[in-house]
Design a protein around this motif. Structure first.
Motif, mmCIF file in Angstrom:
data_model
loop_
_atom_site.group_PDB
_atom_site.id
_atom_site.type_symbol
_atom_site.label_atom_id
_atom_site.label_comp_id
_atom_site.label_asym_id
_atom_site.label_seq_id
_atom_site.Cartn_x
_atom_site.Cartn_y
_atom_site.Cartn_z
ATOM 1 N N ASP A 74 -5.633 4.140 13.641
ATOM 2 C CA ASP A 74 -6.752 3.989 12.721
ATOM 3 C C ASP A 74 -6.959 2.506 12.483
ATOM 4 O OD1 ASP A 74 -8.468 3.822 10.523
ATOM 5 O OD2 ASP A 74 -7.754 5.743 9.733
ATOM 6 N N ARG A 75 -8.095 1.967 12.877
ATOM 7 C CA ARG A 75 -8.337 0.534 12.753
ATOM 8 C C ARG A 75 -8.261 0.062 11.314
ATOM 9 N NH1 ARG A 75 -13.559 -0.167 16.835
ATOM 10 N NH2 ARG A 75 -12.568 0.734 18.691
ATOM 11 N N LEU A 76 -8.727 0.900 10.383
ATOM 12 C CA LEU A 76 -8.688 0.498 8.978
ATOM 13 C C LEU A 76 -7.261 0.493 8.451
ATOM 14 C CD1 LEU A 76 -11.821 2.365 7.603
ATOM 15 C CD2 LEU A 76 -11.630 0.021 8.401
ATOM 16 N N ASP A 77 -6.445 1.449 8.884
ATOM 17 C CA ASP A 77 -5.048 1.468 8.466
ATOM 18 C C ASP A 77 -4.303 0.269 9.012
ATOM 19 O OD1 ASP A 77 -5.004 3.665 6.883
ATOM 20 O OD2 ASP A 77 -4.490 5.063 8.471
ATOM 21 N N ALA A 78 -4.670 -0.154 10.210
ATOM 22 C CA ALA A 78 -3.988 -1.291 10.820
ATOM 23 C C ALA A 78 -4.239 -2.574 10.061
ATOM 24 C CB ALA A 78 -4.450 -1.449 12.274
ATOM 25 N N GLN A 79 -5.397 -2.641 9.347
ATOM 26 C CA GLN A 79 -5.723 -3.832 8.575
ATOM 27 C C GLN A 79 -5.111 -3.798 7.174
ATOM 28 O OE1 GLN A 79 -9.956 -4.146 8.462
ATOM 29 N NE2 GLN A 79 -10.191 -3.977 10.670
ATOM 30 N N ARG A 80 -4.554 -2.663 6.807
ATOM 31 C CA ARG A 80 -4.062 -2.482 5.448
ATOM 32 C C ARG A 80 -2.680 -3.084 5.280
ATOM 33 N NH1 ARG A 80 -2.955 3.432 2.697
ATOM 34 N NH2 ARG A 80 -1.807 2.705 0.875
ATOM 35 N N PRO A 81 -2.513 -4.006 4.361
ATOM 36 C CA PRO A 81 -1.192 -4.602 4.144
ATOM 37 C C PRO A 81 -0.292 -3.683 3.333
ATOM 38 C CG PRO A 81 -2.747 -5.508 2.579
ATOM 39 C CD PRO A 81 -3.540 -4.590 3.477
ATOM 40 N N GLY A 82 0.973 -4.025 3.303
ATOM 41 C CA GLY A 82 1.885 -3.309 2.426
ATOM 42 C C GLY A 82 2.589 -2.179 3.135
ATOM 43 N N THR A 128 -10.200 -3.572 3.869
ATOM 44 C CA THR A 128 -8.735 -3.512 3.905
ATOM 45 C C THR A 128 -8.158 -2.691 2.762
ATOM 46 O OG1 THR A 128 -8.598 -5.594 2.665
ATOM 47 C CG2 THR A 128 -8.556 -5.732 5.083
ATOM 48 N N ALA A 129 -9.010 -2.153 1.914
ATOM 49 C CA ALA A 129 -8.527 -1.336 0.792
ATOM 50 C C ALA A 129 -7.965 -0.020 1.312
ATOM 51 C CB ALA A 129 -9.656 -1.084 -0.197
ATOM 52 N N SER A 130 -7.029 0.533 0.579
ATOM 53 C CA SER A 130 -6.437 1.811 0.982
ATOM 54 C C SER A 130 -7.420 2.948 0.727
ATOM 55 C CB SER A 130 -5.143 2.060 0.201
ATOM 56 O OG SER A 130 -5.436 2.268 -1.178
ATOM 57 N N ARG A 131 -7.114 4.089 1.293
ATOM 58 C CA ARG A 131 -7.961 5.256 1.066
ATOM 59 C C ARG A 131 -8.038 5.594 -0.419
ATOM 60 N NH1 ARG A 131 -5.442 6.406 5.923
ATOM 61 N NH2 ARG A 131 -6.805 7.187 7.601
ATOM 62 N N ALA A 132 -6.881 5.563 -1.104
ATOM 63 C CA ALA A 132 -6.861 5.910 -2.526
ATOM 64 C C ALA A 132 -7.725 4.959 -3.333
ATOM 65 C CB ALA A 132 -5.421 5.880 -3.048
ATOM 66 N N GLU A 133 -7.644 3.668 -3.061
ATOM 67 C CA GLU A 133 -8.445 2.693 -3.785
ATOM 68 C C GLU A 133 -9.932 2.926 -3.556
ATOM 69 O OE1 GLU A 133 -5.324 -1.087 -3.791
ATOM 70 O OE2 GLU A 133 -6.737 -0.822 -2.134
ATOM 71 N N GLN A 134 -10.311 3.202 -2.329
ATOM 72 C CA GLN A 134 -11.715 3.472 -2.034
ATOM 73 C C GLN A 134 -12.182 4.748 -2.726
ATOM 74 O OE1 GLN A 134 -11.585 3.534 2.254
ATOM 75 N NE2 GLN A 134 -12.045 1.345 2.441
ATOM 76 N N ARG A 154 -12.265 -5.623 -7.281
ATOM 77 C CA ARG A 154 -11.321 -5.998 -6.217
ATOM 78 C C ARG A 154 -11.475 -5.085 -5.006
ATOM 79 N NH1 ARG A 154 -6.573 -3.491 -5.261
ATOM 80 N NH2 ARG A 154 -5.050 -4.557 -3.918
ATOM 81 N N VAL A 155 -11.606 -3.790 -5.255
ATOM 82 C CA VAL A 155 -11.760 -2.851 -4.142
ATOM 83 C C VAL A 155 -13.083 -3.096 -3.419
ATOM 84 C CG1 VAL A 155 -11.979 -0.419 -3.519
ATOM 85 C CG2 VAL A 155 -10.311 -1.115 -5.240
#
Length: 556
Positions: A16-24, A352-358, A345-346
């Motif tokens: 998942d390209r978006l997951d790959a950009q997600r830090p943490g 790069t925000a997580s699914r939960a944040e979005q 912030r989101v």
């Protein structure tokens, strides 16, 4: 074979390209904080884990005790809450479909009523039941918000994030003895469906069972409260749909989750139809429509007013100039600004925000937008947007506290502050005196005089039934022209069957919050008359239900 095994577990993040950009990192909510280790080896790790879990359990038990004490300062349940308790009582005694009931436009059938039923197993049908259920419901919502906030954090940052969440969720207790979140079921418990759905999508986005479980959760939520239909379902469809489009793939977990959310709508409608077929409860249709554009600015002002009430800004700052209330006002404003910062912030880091944040951000926007553009807004009722509070609390914690705090001194100060602030708020609110319900004297008088079944206006009916432990049963009626008819909101039509029940008294409310003295003209001259506070009790030697028309009454 290998591909099948991988899909059964989960799709790697780098697909998942978006997951790959997600830090943490993903973390266990009860993970032991990073830092100096205790005893080494498998046994030492288990000891640390047990101690950590025990600490969390003790903390939430203490929080429950404080919530329970605070609920008493807000007074007793009213007839709305009493009817919810009576519905749960029927479910507990085998009437799962609530045959004969006419429930309001939000039934709370799949969360708040089961919580009440569980509490009634231990406490029976009483005023205490409502307080315990309210505290337990808010504790569950708090737990869901905390678990969402702890994702991608470690060490003392986990404790600090937990403190921020609790601080935001309890800021509303600062300014008034009446809480907008600890009381009768009124959309607060519905937030649990949003939080659990978002947590499932965030933590287990690519499990094979995730989409099916998500469908079940959203379906159950819609049966209990339309807020899930208008807020949670669109949020999941928008966010998961966006992520599926962004990856430029059709067969992804996000696409499956978005589809599950969309399918939950007709599935919930089908389940409701089956319930009706087998004699399930009737429901008052929600009277909601799109407001005229000219009313939108006024509705926006009401939305801001509702947010101020929920976050403790307005209630705290408007009632007194004492140091306590000024401090409460500052805390409420700080919590509201922190939640706004979390949303900003989101929005700024959306890719790069997580699914939960979005999901949380979109849910807040949808909830407030639906409120502003509809006919829902009422100045004294912020409950329609109560889901903004826990969602904002999670975003505030993630915006204010980084996943890992470097520096022992800095981390210690931040953590101490995050723990002390909500603790002061909770203990201050819990120190307020308990408020007795005004109908307690009425319930006691009726029971002392052997009156067990009667009629009254809505606000003097089921609350008496609850406070007497069902020993005195009072049913709500209303004068309609030259007839007395059942009050067809949160009522049971079986209550008015003259072959089942014998009603021998009528409660007249001289404070004009129930039946007027003109009820005597309809029922005739009573054999006896009693007086309690501002109530007059007309006592008869006949079954008054034979004079109640069953054509249907009116809503409030």
């Amino acid at each position: 074979m290998v591909r099948t095994m991988v899909w059964a577990k989960r799709i790697p993040a780098d697909e998942d390209r978006l997951d790959a950009q997600r830090p943490g990192l993903q973390s266990d909510p009860f993970q032991h904080p990073a830092g100096p280790k205790g005893p080494k080896g498998p046994k030492g790790r288990w000891v640390r884990r047990l101690l950590t879990v025990a600490a969390w359990i003790v903390g939430f038990l203490a929080l429950f005790a404080l919530y329970l004490r605070i609920s008493f300062s807000g007074g007793s349940a009213d007839s709305d809450g009493a009817n919810n308790a009576l519905q749960a009582w029927d479910m507990l005694h085998g009437h799962v479909l609530l045959h004969g009931w006419i429930i309001g436009d939000a039934t709370y059938y799949t969360f708040d009523l089961p919580v009440l039923a569980v509490v009634e197993i231990f406490s029976g049908l009483s005023d205490l039941t409502s307080h315990v259920a309210a505290a337990l419901t808010y504790l569950i919502v708090t737990f869901g918000a905390v678990v969402l906030a702890l994702t991608d954090s470690r060490g003392l940052a986990r404790v600090a994030r937990c403190g921020v969440v609790v601080a935001v969720l309890t800021a509303t207790f600062c300014g008034s003895s009446t809480s907008y979140v600890l009381g009768v079921p009124d959309h607060t418990g519905t937030s649990a469906f949003l939080l659990v759905s978002f947590l499932l999508i965030d933590r287990l986005p690519a499990r094979r069972y995730t989409s099916l479980l998500l469908l079940a959760i959203l379906c159950a939520g819609q049966i209990g409260d339309a807020t899930v239909l208008y807020v949670a379902v669109p949020a999941v469809v928008v966010v998961c749909g966006y992520r599926a489009v962004a990856t430029r793939k059709v067969r992804t977990s996000d696409a499956a989750n978005a589809l599950a959310a969309a399918v939950s709508v007709p599935v919930a409608a089908a389940v409701r139809a089956v319930m009706l077929h087998f004699g399930g409860y009737q429901m008052v249709a929600p009277k909601i429509a799109i407001a005229a554009p000219g009313r939108w600015p006024h509705n926006a002002d009401l939305a801001w007013h509702a947010l101020c009430l929920l976050f403790g800004v307005l209630a705290a700052g408007s009632s007194s100039s004492s140091l306590t209330h000024v401090a409460g006002y500052i805390l409420g404003l700080a919590c509201l600004l922190a939640a706004a910062a979390g949303v900003a912030r989101v929005a700024w880091t959306w890719r790069t925000a997580s699914r939960a944040e979005q999901l949380l951000c979109v849910a807040i926007v949808i909830d407030l937008s639906a409120y502003v553009f509809s006919t829902m807004p009422v100045r004294s009722n912020p409950y329609e947007v109560v889901a903004v509070l826990p969602c904002g609390a999670v975003l505030a914690a993630r915006a204010c506290v980084p996943g890992h705090m470097a520096g022992t001194l800095r981390a210690g100060i931040a953590t101490s502050l995050a723990v002390i602030v909500p603790l002061l708020t909770l203990t201050t609110a819990a120190a307020r005196p308990a408020v007795a319900a005004p109908t307690v004297s009425l319930s006691a008088w009726l029971e002392a005089h052997g009156l067990t079944y009667g009629l009254a206006g809505y606000w003097s009916s089921s609350i008496v039934t609850l406070q007497s432990g069902n020993r005195v049963q009072v049913r709500a009626v209303v004068m309609q022209g030259r007839q007395v008819v059942p009050y067809d909101w949160e009522t049971n039509t079986l209550w008015f069957d003259a072959s089942r029940h014998d009603a021998t008294f009528v409660i007249v409310d001289l404070a004009r919050n129930g039946l007027s003295p003109s009820a005597e003209q309809f029922f005739g001259t009573p054999d006896k008359i009693g007086h309690v506070a501002h109530w007059t009790i007309l006592i008869y030697q006949k079954n008054l239900l034979e004079q109640v028309a069953m054509a249907g009454g009116r809503h409030r």
